[in-house]
Design a protein around this motif. Sequence first.
Motif, PDB file in Angstrom:
ATOM      1  N   PHE A  45     -14.228   7.997 -21.764  1.00 16.31           N
ATOM      2  CA  PHE A  45     -15.428   6.831 -21.688  1.00 16.31           C
ATOM      3  C   PHE A  45     -16.027   6.981 -22.981  1.00 16.31           C
ATOM      4  CE2 PHE A  45     -19.330   5.049 -20.290  1.00 16.31           C
ATOM      5  CZ  PHE A  45     -18.725   3.834 -20.036  1.00 16.31           C
ATOM      6  N   SER A  46     -16.323   8.153 -23.433  1.00 16.34           N
ATOM      7  CA  SER A  46     -17.268   8.381 -24.685  1.00 16.34           C
ATOM      8  C   SER A  46     -16.307   7.786 -26.076  1.00 16.34           C
ATOM      9  CB  SER A  46     -17.273   9.751 -24.970  1.00 16.34           C
ATOM     10  OG  SER A  46     -18.052   9.848 -26.345  1.00 16.34           O
ATOM     11  N   ARG A  47     -14.992   8.112 -26.050  1.00 10.84           N
ATOM     12  CA  ARG A  47     -14.059   7.654 -27.120  1.00 10.84           C
ATOM     13  C   ARG A  47     -13.931   6.110 -27.072  1.00 10.84           C
ATOM     14  NH1 ARG A  47     -10.929  10.986 -29.692  1.00 10.84           N
ATOM     15  NH2 ARG A  47     -10.290   9.171 -31.048  1.00 10.84           N
ATOM     16  N   LEU A  92      19.649  -6.683  15.087  1.00  9.41           N
ATOM     17  CA  LEU A  92      18.677  -6.973  13.936  1.00  9.41           C
ATOM     18  C   LEU A  92      18.438  -6.073  13.005  1.00  9.41           C
ATOM     19  CD1 LEU A  92      15.858  -9.141  15.831  1.00  9.41           C
ATOM     20  CD2 LEU A  92      17.787  -9.917  14.534  1.00  9.41           C
ATOM     21  N   MET A  93      18.362  -6.046  11.597  1.00  5.08           N
ATOM     22  CA  MET A  93      18.234  -5.210  10.800  1.00  5.08           C
ATOM     23  C   MET A  93      16.541  -4.903  10.696  1.00  5.08           C
ATOM     24  SD  MET A  93      20.889  -4.311   9.443  1.00  5.08           S
ATOM     25  CE  MET A  93      20.643  -3.461   7.942  1.00  5.08           C
ATOM     26  N   SER A  94      16.292  -3.720  10.698  1.00 10.88           N
ATOM     27  CA  SER A  94      14.852  -3.340  10.653  1.00 10.88           C
ATOM     28  C   SER A  94      14.371  -3.526   9.074  1.00 10.88           C
ATOM     29  CB  SER A  94      14.561  -2.101  10.912  1.00 10.88           C
ATOM     30  OG  SER A  94      15.168  -1.223  10.274  1.00 10.88           O
ATOM     31  N   ALA A  95      13.090  -4.115   9.104  1.00 13.10           N
ATOM     32  CA  ALA A  95      12.430  -4.386   7.781  1.00 13.10           C
ATOM     33  C   ALA A  95      12.384  -2.772   7.011  1.00 13.10           C
ATOM     34  CB  ALA A  95      11.233  -4.892   8.003  1.00 13.10           C
ATOM     35  N   VAL A  96      12.694  -2.931   5.794  1.00 15.80           N
ATOM     36  CA  VAL A  96      12.563  -1.648   5.146  1.00 15.80           C
ATOM     37  C   VAL A  96      10.965  -1.681   4.600  1.00 15.80           C
ATOM     38  CG1 VAL A  96      13.320  -0.454   2.977  1.00 15.80           C
ATOM     39  CG2 VAL A  96      14.805  -1.580   4.388  1.00 15.80           C
ATOM     40  N   VAL A  97      10.351  -0.648   5.074  1.00 18.01           N
ATOM     41  CA  VAL A  97       8.896  -0.476   4.823  1.00 18.01           C
ATOM     42  C   VAL A  97       8.805   0.668   3.715  1.00 18.01           C
ATOM     43  CG1 VAL A  97       6.509   0.356   5.633  1.00 18.01           C
ATOM     44  CG2 VAL A  97       8.343  -1.000   7.040  1.00 18.01           C
ATOM     45  N   PRO A  98       8.242   0.447   2.349  1.00 24.60           N
ATOM     46  CA  PRO A  98       8.529   1.425   1.361  1.00 24.60           C
ATOM     47  C   PRO A  98       7.444   2.286   1.911  1.00 24.60           C
ATOM     48  CG  PRO A  98       7.248  -0.500   0.703  1.00 24.60           C
ATOM     49  CD  PRO A  98       8.038  -0.921   1.943  1.00 24.60           C
ATOM     50  N   ALA A  99       7.852   3.843   1.578  1.00 17.48           N
ATOM     51  CA  ALA A  99       6.887   4.804   2.039  1.00 17.48           C
ATOM     52  C   ALA A  99       5.606   4.751   1.146  1.00 17.48           C
ATOM     53  CB  ALA A  99       7.528   6.098   1.466  1.00 17.48           C
ATOM     54  N   ALA A 100       4.413   4.927   1.585  1.00 13.42           N
ATOM     55  CA  ALA A 100       3.344   4.962   1.031  1.00 13.42           C
ATOM     56  C   ALA A 100       3.288   5.756  -0.358  1.00 13.42           C
ATOM     57  CB  ALA A 100       1.961   5.395   1.710  1.00 13.42           C
ATOM     58  N   SER A 101       3.068   5.241  -1.497  1.00 14.04           N
ATOM     59  CA  SER A 101       2.919   5.974  -2.709  1.00 14.04           C
ATOM     60  C   SER A 101       1.890   6.941  -2.698  1.00 14.04           C
ATOM     61  CB  SER A 101       2.714   4.924  -3.753  1.00 14.04           C
ATOM     62  OG  SER A 101       1.687   4.388  -3.661  1.00 14.04           O
ATOM     63  N   GLU A 102       2.265   8.036  -3.530  1.00 14.63           N
ATOM     64  CA  GLU A 102       1.151   9.145  -3.523  1.00 14.63           C
ATOM     65  C   GLU A 102       0.006   8.614  -4.230  1.00 14.63           C
ATOM     66  OE1 GLU A 102       1.152  12.108  -2.244  1.00 14.63           O
ATOM     67  OE2 GLU A 102       3.138  11.597  -0.907  1.00 14.63           O
ATOM     68  N   PRO A 103      -1.286   9.008  -3.828  1.00 15.08           N
ATOM     69  CA  PRO A 103      -2.202   8.559  -4.737  1.00 15.08           C
ATOM     70  C   PRO A 103      -2.254   9.344  -5.905  1.00 15.08           C
ATOM     71  CG  PRO A 103      -2.967   9.974  -3.166  1.00 15.08           C
ATOM     72  CD  PRO A 103      -1.446   9.492  -2.610  1.00 15.08           C
ATOM     73  N   ALA A 104      -2.529   8.486  -6.988  1.00 16.86           N
ATOM     74  CA  ALA A 104      -2.370   8.965  -8.398  1.00 16.86           C
ATOM     75  C   ALA A 104      -3.735  10.144  -8.705  1.00 16.86           C
ATOM     76  CB  ALA A 104      -2.911   7.882  -9.407  1.00 16.86           C
ATOM     77  N   PRO A 105      -3.172  11.291  -9.084  1.00 12.85           N
ATOM     78  CA  PRO A 105      -4.245  12.439  -9.569  1.00 12.85           C
ATOM     79  C   PRO A 105      -5.320  12.023 -10.145  1.00 12.85           C
ATOM     80  CG  PRO A 105      -2.281  12.717 -10.737  1.00 12.85           C
ATOM     81  CD  PRO A 105      -1.920  11.509  -9.802  1.00 12.85           C
ATOM     82  N   ARG A 106      -6.479  12.269  -9.745  1.00 14.73           N
ATOM     83  CA  ARG A 106      -7.734  12.040 -10.569  1.00 14.73           C
ATOM     84  C   ARG A 106      -7.927  13.100 -11.961  1.00 14.73           C
ATOM     85  NH1 ARG A 106     -11.659   8.808  -8.633  1.00 14.73           N
ATOM     86  NH2 ARG A 106     -13.253  10.001  -9.905  1.00 14.73           N
ATOM     87  N   LEU A 107      -8.403  12.378 -12.948  1.00 10.07           N
ATOM     88  CA  LEU A 107      -8.545  12.997 -13.960  1.00 10.07           C
ATOM     89  C   LEU A 107      -9.991  13.946 -13.814  1.00 10.07           C
ATOM     90  CD1 LEU A 107      -7.723  10.533 -16.787  1.00 10.07           C
ATOM     91  CD2 LEU A 107      -6.401  12.292 -16.057  1.00 10.07           C
ATOM     92  N   PRO A 108      -9.948  15.167 -14.380  1.00 12.15           N
ATOM     93  CA  PRO A 108     -11.118  15.782 -14.357  1.00 12.15           C
ATOM     94  C   PRO A 108     -12.297  15.161 -14.810  1.00 12.15           C
ATOM     95  CG  PRO A 108      -9.536  17.168 -15.247  1.00 12.15           C
ATOM     96  CD  PRO A 108      -8.725  15.683 -15.372  1.00 12.15           C
TER      97      PRO A 108
END
Length: 225
Positions: free
Chosen positions: A31-33, A7-23
């Motif tokens: 937010f002000s703009r 049986l072909m194993s299900a391809v599990v996508p690697a967990a995406s890297e969390p988007a870097p937080r803005l300062p």
Amino acid sequence: MPSPQPLMSAVVPAASEPAPRLPEAMLAALFSRALDEIDHGLLLLDLGGRILHANHPAQRELATQRALRVGQGGVLCAASGTGHARIRLALHDAERDCRSIVELEHAEEPLSLAFVPLAGGRAGGAIDGVLVICSRRTGVQPLTLQMYARSRGLTPTEQSVLAQLCAGKAAEEIAERQGICLSTVRTHIKNMRLKTGASSIRDIVHRVTRMPQIVSTLRMVAANQ
């Protein structure tokens, strides 16, 4: 009999890297703009009525001193004593987590204020501030009108007539102000109806005034100077 294929194993996508937080400083600036792009005056007050932040439309409203002004210590005040008492009562209600509307009278155009209590922590927590939402002044932002006119193929003259209709002027008044015949104004209105497919000029005005009002970058620059 052929041997069973594995049986072909299900391809599990690697967990995406969390988007870097803005300062935090950049988030606050963005937010002000974003608040400045909203064509309603917005003010953030503390419970004592001191102005913590005002977007550009609110700053313009305060600068005119028609219905609102900045009092001693940066406190939001009304131009009249009666209006100021209403603002103080609305702040007292907000502290008890009650929303309210305040009407401020003015000879040119009255101003309505919505007082919305804000809790800095979780919902249902203590009230830390008050958002004040100002009613939008009548009329349409020139850039919004220009973009609408361009998309509908209106001529510059038709755009000018539409701007005055959106400002509440009657056809007779437009003709007098521009020094043209009333029949000419009515011809422009007829052409606008044909180009937009609207059943009436009132329908066109309703469409334009309900569109998102886009603020000109030139106005933003002027407000920052």
